[in-house]
Motif scaffolding. Structure first.
Motif, mmCIF file in Angstrom:
data_model
loop_
_atom_site.group_PDB
_atom_site.id
_atom_site.type_symbol
_atom_site.label_atom_id
_atom_site.label_comp_id
_atom_site.label_asym_id
_atom_site.label_seq_id
_atom_site.Cartn_x
_atom_site.Cartn_y
_atom_site.Cartn_z
ATOM 1 N N GLU A 186 -5.691 10.159 4.233
ATOM 2 C CA GLU A 186 -4.497 9.773 5.215
ATOM 3 C C GLU A 186 -5.006 9.408 6.560
ATOM 4 O O GLU A 186 -4.959 8.365 7.143
ATOM 5 C CB GLU A 186 -3.259 10.651 5.176
ATOM 6 C CG GLU A 186 -2.337 9.865 6.180
ATOM 7 C CD GLU A 186 -0.889 10.478 6.148
ATOM 8 O OE1 GLU A 186 -0.105 9.853 6.185
ATOM 9 O OE2 GLU A 186 -0.907 11.604 5.546
ATOM 10 N N TYR A 233 11.453 3.115 -6.363
ATOM 11 C CA TYR A 233 11.125 2.578 -4.979
ATOM 12 C C TYR A 233 9.784 1.553 -5.155
ATOM 13 O O TYR A 233 9.918 0.859 -4.534
ATOM 14 C CB TYR A 233 10.603 3.869 -4.102
ATOM 15 C CG TYR A 233 10.314 3.429 -2.783
ATOM 16 C CD1 TYR A 233 11.430 2.920 -1.996
ATOM 17 C CD2 TYR A 233 9.170 3.178 -2.229
ATOM 18 C CE1 TYR A 233 11.314 2.567 -0.586
ATOM 19 C CE2 TYR A 233 8.739 2.718 -1.088
ATOM 20 C CZ TYR A 233 9.881 2.385 -0.112
ATOM 21 O OH TYR A 233 9.840 1.726 1.152
ATOM 22 N N SER A 290 9.576 8.306 -7.493
ATOM 23 C CA SER A 290 8.920 7.372 -6.872
ATOM 24 C C SER A 290 8.953 5.968 -7.373
ATOM 25 O O SER A 290 8.795 5.055 -6.965
ATOM 26 C CB SER A 290 7.601 7.998 -6.373
ATOM 27 O OG SER A 290 7.493 8.915 -5.486
ATOM 28 N N ARG A 331 -1.198 -0.345 6.686
ATOM 29 C CA ARG A 331 0.143 -0.299 6.823
ATOM 30 C C ARG A 331 0.321 0.589 5.532
ATOM 31 O O ARG A 331 0.172 -0.358 4.522
ATOM 32 C CB ARG A 331 0.883 -1.352 7.234
ATOM 33 C CG ARG A 331 0.671 -1.770 8.564
ATOM 34 C CD ARG A 331 1.520 -2.994 8.615
ATOM 35 N NE ARG A 331 2.826 -2.624 8.212
ATOM 36 C CZ ARG A 331 3.932 -3.547 8.840
ATOM 37 N NH1 ARG A 331 3.760 -4.128 9.788
ATOM 38 N NH2 ARG A 331 5.336 -3.114 8.285
ATOM 39 N N TYR A 332 0.951 1.623 5.317
ATOM 40 C CA TYR A 332 1.369 2.181 4.038
ATOM 41 C C TYR A 332 2.641 2.949 3.948
ATOM 42 O O TYR A 332 3.225 3.401 5.091
ATOM 43 C CB TYR A 332 0.009 3.134 3.564
ATOM 44 C CG TYR A 332 -0.196 4.145 4.325
ATOM 45 C CD1 TYR A 332 0.375 5.476 4.102
ATOM 46 C CD2 TYR A 332 -1.029 4.264 5.551
ATOM 47 C CE1 TYR A 332 0.176 6.533 5.102
ATOM 48 C CE2 TYR A 332 -0.991 5.189 6.284
ATOM 49 C CZ TYR A 332 -0.658 6.251 6.018
ATOM 50 O OH TYR A 332 -0.800 7.396 6.848
ATOM 51 N N LYS A 333 3.132 2.881 2.726
ATOM 52 C CA LYS A 333 4.422 4.129 2.835
ATOM 53 C C LYS A 333 3.867 5.495 1.809
ATOM 54 O O LYS A 333 2.970 5.272 0.905
ATOM 55 C CB LYS A 333 5.319 3.456 1.960
ATOM 56 C CG LYS A 333 6.579 4.243 1.355
ATOM 57 C CD LYS A 333 7.480 4.581 2.583
ATOM 58 C CE LYS A 333 8.737 5.317 2.269
ATOM 59 N NZ LYS A 333 9.431 5.960 3.145
ATOM 60 N N ARG A 334 4.189 6.575 2.416
ATOM 61 C CA ARG A 334 3.798 7.652 1.820
ATOM 62 C C ARG A 334 5.008 8.022 0.566
ATOM 63 O O ARG A 334 6.272 7.818 0.923
ATOM 64 C CB ARG A 334 3.863 8.943 2.719
ATOM 65 C CG ARG A 334 3.032 8.806 3.858
ATOM 66 C CD ARG A 334 3.187 9.546 5.150
ATOM 67 N NE ARG A 334 2.466 10.841 4.873
ATOM 68 C CZ ARG A 334 2.814 12.173 4.782
ATOM 69 N NH1 ARG A 334 4.195 12.472 5.300
ATOM 70 N NH2 ARG A 334 2.061 13.049 4.618
ATOM 71 N N LEU A 335 4.536 8.527 -0.463
ATOM 72 C CA LEU A 335 5.258 8.627 -1.594
ATOM 73 C C LEU A 335 5.027 9.897 -2.167
ATOM 74 O O LEU A 335 3.750 10.178 -2.417
ATOM 75 C CB LEU A 335 5.496 7.453 -2.331
ATOM 76 C CG LEU A 335 5.916 6.063 -2.354
ATOM 77 C CD1 LEU A 335 5.786 5.264 -3.365
ATOM 78 C CD2 LEU A 335 7.258 6.201 -2.061
ATOM 79 N N LYS A 351 10.056 -2.326 -4.127
ATOM 80 C CA LYS A 351 9.161 -2.987 -3.193
ATOM 81 C C LYS A 351 8.510 -4.163 -3.999
ATOM 82 O O LYS A 351 8.289 -5.070 -3.108
ATOM 83 C CB LYS A 351 8.201 -2.232 -2.508
ATOM 84 C CG LYS A 351 9.140 -1.084 -1.679
ATOM 85 C CD LYS A 351 9.665 -1.823 -0.618
ATOM 86 C CE LYS A 351 10.914 -1.028 0.256
ATOM 87 N NZ LYS A 351 11.479 -1.842 0.983
ATOM 88 N N ASN A 364 0.667 -1.225 0.073
ATOM 89 C CA ASN A 364 -0.074 0.077 0.047
ATOM 90 C C ASN A 364 0.885 1.404 -0.170
ATOM 91 O O ASN A 364 1.884 1.374 0.854
ATOM 92 C CB ASN A 364 -0.590 -0.014 1.252
ATOM 93 C CG ASN A 364 -1.690 -1.034 1.312
ATOM 94 O OD1 ASN A 364 -2.637 -1.428 0.458
ATOM 95 N ND2 ASN A 364 -1.779 -2.021 2.118
ATOM 96 N N PHE A 365 0.368 2.210 -0.957
ATOM 97 C CA PHE A 365 1.238 3.376 -0.935
ATOM 98 C C PHE A 365 0.243 4.560 -0.853
ATOM 99 O O PHE A 365 -0.905 4.470 -1.430
ATOM 100 C CB PHE A 365 2.055 3.720 -2.243
ATOM 101 C CG PHE A 365 2.874 2.708 -2.485
ATOM 102 C CD1 PHE A 365 4.541 2.736 -1.842
ATOM 103 C CD2 PHE A 365 3.117 1.470 -3.239
ATOM 104 C CE1 PHE A 365 5.070 1.786 -2.008
ATOM 105 C CE2 PHE A 365 3.973 0.530 -3.303
ATOM 106 C CZ PHE A 365 5.077 0.661 -2.701
#
Length: 134
Positions: free
Chosen positions: A99, A121, A118, A108-112, A125, A71-72
């Motif tokens: 958000e 990356y 991006s 659970r996520y990563k901010r991009l 992943k 998840n992004f």
């Protein structure tokens, strides 16, 4: 099992652009991937899901969508050309609401940032989760 790659974010933050670029590069590397909602004539290793912006959410649905996925949260570029019916404040409030909803759903996520840089990356992943060597 197919890896789901969710791209969350507000309108016009480049979710589709990032998905298209990452997917194209991964395909050049031999990773079978596609976009959710399209009929594919092969079994994909990864499916990109460009999640439409939302404000009111069904928390169980969001949790289910995000479970086991990569998840992004795509962030609006600082130089985003704010125009039209919405003000900068209105766009930023929508982004913050998305958000907050992800946090409330314990995703659970990563901010991009929604920028070209991006893409590598995201590819990294995806490769890691699939166990694909470059």
């Amino acid at each position: 099992m197919t890896l789901k790659v969710n791209l969350f974010g507000g309108s016009h933050v480049e979710k589709s652009t990032l998905a298209a670029h990452a997917m194209a590069e991964l395909r050049w590397e031999g990773v079978r991937c596609g976009v959710y909602g399209f009929t594919l004539d092969y079994d994909p290793e990864a499916v990109f899901v460009v999640v439409p912006p939302f404000t009111a959410i069904d928390e169980a649905r969001v949790r289910g969508m995000a479970e086991g996925a990569l998840n992004f949260l795509v962030l609006r570029r600082r130089d985003y050309p704010f125009s039209g019916a919405r003000t900068r404040e209105a766009w930023e409030a929508l982004d913050a609401g998305i958000e907050e909803a992800l946090r409330r759903c314990e995703v659970r996520y990563k901010r991009l940032p929604g920028v070209r840089a991006s893409v590598p990356y995201i590819m990294l992943k995806v490769r890691e989760r699939l166990g694909v060597k470059r």
